[in-house]
Design a protein around this motif. Structure first.
Motif, PDB file in Angstrom:
ATOM      1  N   GLY A 138       0.973  -1.032  -0.162  1.00  0.00           N
ATOM      2  CA  GLY A 138      -0.060   0.003  -0.221  1.00  0.00           C
ATOM      3  C   GLY A 138       0.965   1.356   0.033  1.00  0.00           C
ATOM      4  O   GLY A 138       2.027   1.193   0.193  1.00  0.00           O
ATOM      5  N   ASP A 139       0.079   2.416  -0.325  1.00  0.00           N
ATOM      6  CA  ASP A 139       0.855   3.725  -0.016  1.00  0.00           C
ATOM      7  C   ASP A 139       1.242   3.848   1.261  1.00  0.00           C
ATOM      8  O   ASP A 139       0.616   3.796   2.143  1.00  0.00           O
ATOM      9  N   LEU A 142      -0.445   6.764   3.562  1.00  0.00           N
ATOM     10  CA  LEU A 142      -1.746   6.420   3.902  1.00  0.00           C
ATOM     11  C   LEU A 142      -1.865   5.231   4.957  1.00  0.00           C
ATOM     12  O   LEU A 142      -2.789   5.231   5.775  1.00  0.00           O
ATOM     13  N   MET A 143      -0.824   4.165   4.671  1.00  0.00           N
ATOM     14  CA  MET A 143      -0.964   3.082   5.574  1.00  0.00           C
ATOM     15  C   MET A 143      -0.458   3.689   7.018  1.00  0.00           C
ATOM     16  O   MET A 143      -1.086   3.134   8.039  1.00  0.00           O
ATOM     17  N   LEU A 211      -6.729   2.807   5.332  1.00  0.00           N
ATOM     18  CA  LEU A 211      -5.889   1.499   4.829  1.00  0.00           C
ATOM     19  C   LEU A 211      -6.279   1.190   3.471  1.00  0.00           C
ATOM     20  O   LEU A 211      -5.702   0.516   2.751  1.00  0.00           O
ATOM     21  N   SER A 214      -4.791   3.182   0.805  1.00  0.00           N
ATOM     22  CA  SER A 214      -3.480   2.870   0.974  1.00  0.00           C
ATOM     23  C   SER A 214      -3.356   1.615  -0.314  1.00  0.00           C
ATOM     24  O   SER A 214      -2.371   1.442  -1.048  1.00  0.00           O
ATOM     25  N   TYR A 215      -4.561   1.007  -0.545  1.00  0.00           N
ATOM     26  CA  TYR A 215      -4.629  -0.302  -1.367  1.00  0.00           C
ATOM     27  C   TYR A 215      -5.409   0.091  -2.693  1.00  0.00           C
ATOM     28  O   TYR A 215      -5.468  -0.604  -3.632  1.00  0.00           O
ATOM     29  N   SER A 222      -8.030  10.504  -1.955  1.00  0.00           N
ATOM     30  CA  SER A 222      -6.982  10.510  -1.206  1.00  0.00           C
ATOM     31  C   SER A 222      -6.970  11.806  -0.456  1.00  0.00           C
ATOM     32  O   SER A 222      -6.799  11.920   0.583  1.00  0.00           O
TER      33      SER A 222
END
Length: 260
Positions: A138-139, A142-143, A211, A214-215, A222
């Motif tokens: 993931g990003d 963001l994660m 989460l 992030s995916y 975002s």
């Protein structure tokens, strides 16, 4: 400096408590992962795109898990620990439900958040033949935000449970019922509702959506989500802190009773 030292001592207390209850923590993680897999497998097999379903469900389960942990941590401080005299020991040292939740936060975040995410990712990947470390893809920003806000989620729900437990005749059975409410915006994504933003009345929704984002599977873009994070995170933290302080005031005024 004095406040910083106090928080370090709280983390030390949390570490000691975690060592004392290590086997319970292990059983809790294994139980949670198995129950989650029971939910994930049929949902993913019925989906036209099981990988997307997996990425939607796992963050939701993690968000729900930390919210539930907060509810039971607040209840634990005012239920089992009352019977053992540990609540009185904390209060005699000037500490209340907020401090108890803080001392358990690092272990809870590691086990209910990071370890559970890793185990769910690893186990579920075997059913669909996908990359076993997909949960790390993931990003990063963001994660990180998603995992950080999980701590705020636990503080909020711990304070809420503490307040309800001291203000009302709430028993542990009602705590279990409250857990059903935290599925809104977590296991059931916020985007599934007619008014998605209302799901953020549940703080765990924010962690779950960060989460998911992030995916790349969130129903929110975002940038708006990060703006929401900057506004909602301090709000949740403040509300949780106020609720925990109200809990302490009620204990000081009326005392505590042991309940089943």
């Amino acid at each position: 400096m004095k406040t910083f030292t106090r928080y370090l001592r709280l983390l030390y207390v949390g570490g000691v408590l975690a060592r004392l209850h290590l086997t319970s923590y292990l059983a809790w993680i294994i139980n949670g992962v198995f129950w989650s897999i029971i939910l994930i497998i049929p949902a993913s097999y019925l989906s036209p795109n099981p990988v997307i379903t997996l990425k939607l469900l796992v963050p939701g389960i993690i968000g729900m898990s930390l919210a539930s942990t907060g509810l039971w941590t607040g209840t634990e401080f005012l239920r089992w620990m009352v019977h053992d005299g540990l609540t009185d020991m904390f209060r005699e040292n000037g500490m209340g439900v907020y401090h108890y939740i803080v001392c358990t936060l690092p272990v809870d975040l590691l086990l209910s958040g990071v370890v559970s995410l890793a185990l769910l990712g690893l186990v579920s990947s075997g059913f669909y033949g996908i990359d076993p470390v997909w949960w790390l893809r993931g990003d990063p920003l963001l994660m990180t935000l998603g995992l950080f806000t999980l701590m705020v989620v636990e503080l909020f729900y711990g304070g809420l449970a503490g307040y309800l437990y001291t203000k009302t005749r709430l028993s542990s059975s009602w705590t279990g019922i409250l857990q059903i409410g935290v599925t809104v915006g977590t296991v059931i994504p916020a985007s599934a509702y007619p008014l998605p933003y209302l799901a953020f009345l549940n703080p765990a929704s924010l962690s779950a959506e960060l989460l998911r984002a992030s995916y790349g599977v969130s129903g929110f873009l975002s940038k708006p989500l990060m703006l929401l994070t900057s506004v909602l995170t301090p709000t949740y933290l403040l509300v949780g802190w106020v609720l925990s302080k109200k809990c302490d005031e009620l204990i000081a005024r009326y005392g505590l009773e042991y309940r089943m």
